[in-house]
Design a protein around this motif. Structure first.
Motif, PDB file in Angstrom:
ATOM      1  N   THR A  83       0.844   5.557   1.355  1.00 29.58           N
ATOM      2  CA  THR A  83      -0.462   4.834   0.788  1.00 29.58           C
ATOM      3  C   THR A  83      -0.392   3.386   0.408  1.00 29.58           C
ATOM      4  OG1 THR A  83      -1.518   7.345   0.510  1.00 29.58           O
ATOM      5  CG2 THR A  83      -2.444   5.285  -0.557  1.00 29.58           C
ATOM      6  N   ARG A  84      -0.971   2.670   0.699  1.00 30.75           N
ATOM      7  CA  ARG A  84      -1.175   1.280   0.390  1.00 30.75           C
ATOM      8  C   ARG A  84      -2.702   0.679  -0.023  1.00 30.75           C
ATOM      9  NH1 ARG A  84       0.692  -2.889   4.962  1.00 30.75           N
ATOM     10  NH2 ARG A  84      -1.121  -3.050   5.727  1.00 30.75           N
ATOM     11  N   LEU A  85      -2.823  -0.106  -0.837  1.00 30.31           N
ATOM     12  CA  LEU A  85      -3.766  -1.031  -0.906  1.00 30.31           C
ATOM     13  C   LEU A  85      -4.149  -2.205  -0.253  1.00 30.31           C
ATOM     14  CD1 LEU A  85      -6.053   0.099  -3.015  1.00 30.31           C
ATOM     15  CD2 LEU A  85      -5.138  -1.844  -4.684  1.00 30.31           C
ATOM     16  N   GLU A 117      -7.914   1.617   0.514  1.00 28.45           N
ATOM     17  CA  GLU A 117      -6.771   2.304   0.285  1.00 28.45           C
ATOM     18  C   GLU A 117      -6.282   2.949   1.603  1.00 28.45           C
ATOM     19  OE1 GLU A 117      -4.996   4.492  -3.431  1.00 28.45           O
ATOM     20  OE2 GLU A 117      -5.575   6.041  -2.121  1.00 28.45           O
TER      21      GLU A 117
END
Length: 121
Positions: A74-76, A67
């Motif tokens: 925020t991004r995976l 992450e």
């Protein structure tokens, strides 16, 4: 010179601390304006929210899931994904998974010293 810090610098140092974001990040290659490292995060491990004054970074996930926080977003990301962290951008890296995450980090800039890391939390 009495060793005291110039006006304003003491206050800046009180707000930001130089630190190593990960315990072990072996250097795979380096030159005058670049460094390549292998970053491994154990499950649940995270770096501090940080930025750099003199370098940008480019991370490529080669194993696992991570992450990534850039600014307020925020991004995976997963194996094969890449993320560019511009100079001065606040960022954090976390491993929310159950397996280790391995990333290749390419750091570029005019100064790559460890004291170019500013923590923001």
């Amino acid at each position: 010179m009495d060793g005291s810090l110039p006006a304003g610098l003491a206050e800046a140092r009180a707000n930001f601390t130089a630190a190593e974001p990960l315990p072990a990040a072996p250097v795979l290659a380096e030159g005058r304006r670049f460094r390549v490292r292998a970053l491994t995060l154990a499950p649940g491990q995270a770096t501090s929210l940080q930025s750099h004054l003199h370098r940008s970074e480019h991370w490529v996930v080669v194993e696992g899931t991570a992450e990534i926080t850039l600014g307020i977003r925020t991004r995976l990301v997963q194996e094969g994904d890449a993320v560019h962290i511009p100079l001065g951008q606040r960022h954090r890296l976390e491993n929310p998974g159950r397996l280790p995450a391995l990333l290749i980090a390419v750091e570029t800039g005019g100064y790559l010293g460890e004291d170019d890391l500013l923590q923001h939390d």
